[in-house]
Design a protein around this motif. Sequence first.
Motif, PDB file in Angstrom:
ATOM      1  N   SER A  41       0.835  -1.211   0.000  1.00  0.00           N
ATOM      2  CA  SER A  41       0.000   0.000   0.000  1.00  0.00           C
ATOM      3  C   SER A  41       0.869   1.261   0.000  1.00  0.00           C
ATOM      4  N   GLU A  50       1.013   3.999  -3.100  1.00  0.00           N
ATOM      5  CA  GLU A  50       0.713   5.405  -2.798  1.00  0.00           C
ATOM      6  C   GLU A  50       1.893   6.317  -3.165  1.00  0.00           C
ATOM      7  N   GLN A  89      -4.412  15.451   4.556  1.00  0.00           N
ATOM      8  CA  GLN A  89      -5.423  16.291   3.902  1.00  0.00           C
ATOM      9  C   GLN A  89      -6.311  17.048   4.880  1.00  0.00           C
ATOM     10  N   ASN A  90      -6.517  16.494   6.042  1.00  0.00           N
ATOM     11  CA  ASN A  90      -7.394  17.185   6.994  1.00  0.00           C
ATOM     12  C   ASN A  90      -6.608  17.994   8.020  1.00  0.00           C
ATOM     13  N   ARG A 123       2.521   9.749   7.941  1.00  0.00           N
ATOM     14  CA  ARG A 123       1.081   9.712   8.215  1.00  0.00           C
ATOM     15  C   ARG A 123       0.664   8.429   8.930  1.00  0.00           C
ATOM     16  N   SER A 124       1.352   7.330   8.595  1.00  0.00           N
ATOM     17  CA  SER A 124       0.992   6.049   9.200  1.00  0.00           C
ATOM     18  C   SER A 124       1.338   5.994  10.688  1.00  0.00           C
ATOM     19  N   ARG A 173     -10.469   7.193  -3.670  1.00  0.00           N
ATOM     20  CA  ARG A 173     -10.357   8.605  -4.036  1.00  0.00           C
ATOM     21  C   ARG A 173      -8.984   8.918  -4.632  1.00  0.00           C
ATOM     22  N   TYR A 174      -7.994   8.086  -4.301  1.00  0.00           N
ATOM     23  CA  TYR A 174      -6.631   8.334  -4.777  1.00  0.00           C
ATOM     24  C   TYR A 174      -6.195   7.354  -5.867  1.00  0.00           C
ATOM     25  N   ILE A 205      -7.704   6.350   5.415  1.00  0.00           N
ATOM     26  CA  ILE A 205      -7.658   7.733   4.937  1.00  0.00           C
ATOM     27  C   ILE A 205      -6.923   7.799   3.593  1.00  0.00           C
ATOM     28  N   CYS A 206      -5.704   7.299   3.559  1.00  0.00           N
ATOM     29  CA  CYS A 206      -4.944   7.293   2.299  1.00  0.00           C
ATOM     30  C   CYS A 206      -4.734   5.874   1.790  1.00  0.00           C
ATOM     31  N   CYS A 207      -4.063   5.058   2.605  1.00  0.00           N
ATOM     32  CA  CYS A 207      -3.784   3.693   2.177  1.00  0.00           C
ATOM     33  C   CYS A 207      -3.870   2.752   3.380  1.00  0.00           C
ATOM     34  N   ASP A 220      -1.997   3.319   6.734  1.00  0.00           N
ATOM     35  CA  ASP A 220      -2.442   4.278   7.745  1.00  0.00           C
ATOM     36  C   ASP A 220      -3.821   3.923   8.296  1.00  0.00           C
ATOM     37  N   PHE A 254     -13.235  14.191   4.772  1.00  0.00           N
ATOM     38  CA  PHE A 254     -13.056  15.322   5.682  1.00  0.00           C
ATOM     39  C   PHE A 254     -13.356  16.607   4.935  1.00  0.00           C
TER      40      PHE A 254
END
Lengths: 302, 252
Positions: free
Chosen positions: A11, A15, A108-109, A237-238, B34-35, B180-182, B185, B251
């Motif tokens: 993942s 990404e 993003q948030n 982020r993770s 979304r991505y 949220i992304c992948c 996370d 969000f």
Amino acid sequence: MYQTFSTIAVSIFLEGLFFLLIGVLISSIIDIFVSAETLNRLIPNNKYLALVSTSLLGIIFPICECGIVPVIHRLLKKGVPLHLCITLLFSAPIVNIVVISSTYFAFQNQLIVVILRVVGGFSISLITGLIVSFTITEKDVVKEQIEPVTNCSCCSHDHSTVKIKKIAQIGTHSIIEFFDTVKYFILGILITALIQTLIPRSIFNNLSSHFPLSNIFMMFLPYVLSVCSNTDAFIARSFIDQFDISSLLCFMVFGAMFDIKSTLMLNKIFKKRFIIRLIIIVMLLTLLFSLIVKIFLDRSIL
Amino acid sequence: MIKKIIELVLIVALIVSIYFLGYTKQLHLLINPRYFFFIYGSLTILFIFVIIQILLPLDKQKHKTVDISYILIIIIVILMFSTSYADYQESISGIKGVNLGNKTVYDSNIEATPVQPKKTENISVFNELKIDDSNYYDVIDSLYNNSEIHKGQTITLTGFITNYSDLGSDNFVLSRLIMICCAADSSVCGLVCNSSQVDHIFQENLWYEIKGVIEYKNISVNSYADEYPVINITNYRNIEPLEDPYIYPVFN
């Protein structure tokens, strides 16, 4: 366990791959179309104005920490002052449009994270440049035998002898740079996936409450992971459940400025003692910046 | 020559493996839909690389024919082909814990081994409005922050079960995965459910649809007591795992 490891690794790869590819494409375009001389002409005569403008150069000069080392090597040879090269070395991998975009998508948030990362990268690179300008002379730290450099950041062949069109040059250059960079990217991902699979988050949770241990750990981690600054925001982020924003900023600011691969690349240009000094300066400034952020966050000002 | 062929094969392998994930409908288990434009963008650039590798003349420069990057790309390709990403939930809750509002509960005794599903038990057919995937995150968030509004309301929701000894013997968490992304996370998020039959009926990692009345109770999580929304179960049924276990919050 294998499934968890694989899920996390694949993942992050999917990404980050897009940003890695965009990074090598832009890097190749700049390497081939924008000469160091052009950049040299853009630098103002005023020392402080030059430092500030160099810190912001990354916005129109988006290149990660891998690509910037050969560029500053060339700039040094062209007579650009050492302190400006050092400022560019640390600002370009953070204050650039690709990194800002990837950080925005990852957080993003939380726009504040994006802003703080840019502010941190800008201010730390600026202060490091200032410290270098006042305390260090170029001949003491730059290795005497600087090998001739070309625009190419990935190998030693001279693009001027390659008789193909510029577009084709970008393509071939991008592929070479992709294979040169992807190993650090994948290695970082595999180590990250292994850590996240083997170590329960509850351990990170305990560590995360201990300033400055958590912040130092979050500087050490990207240094070992050697993840490209174009994509490291997704990895940071993770860890959002385990570490506060000040620690994540340590990951994204120090990690973008220094890692194992860039240290090895810098070793070709600078003497070891200077590199160690730079690492210590950047580490302390990052820690100070994260402390300021933490104080503001704890008081809910940010 | 060999180097160029190897690199061409590796780029093609990357394209094929990413396409394989899409073809087997596993991409949404790895990346927030979304991505997906990240994926499309990557595939486009890699495809251009293939064309360049095929059309352009050979690079006469001497490069190492074996590079660590080749091995690492092969590892990633093998991971993409060899893993089923559907059952990630079974291990993630053990590693990451479960988010309950602004706290995360961990348990070292979590059963990570998949449990064989029982036969579906249809206890009742629910007629009330359910929380769906589009509003799940917002509703859960509201439940944790607006106790006055939600106290006494009837709720119906689906999820998989995670047990935590910290929550007491009569409680478990009905959870969903939040991405949220992948997947890296992603986190487990849910609501505490209360029933005197936790040990006998509700099994870890199995999926249930649960109906109950929302109450707010003091529960100690990580040695810190706080008021949490708790569903007092009135009806339940065992369901098949959802095709997409993830919630993709938006969000605004």
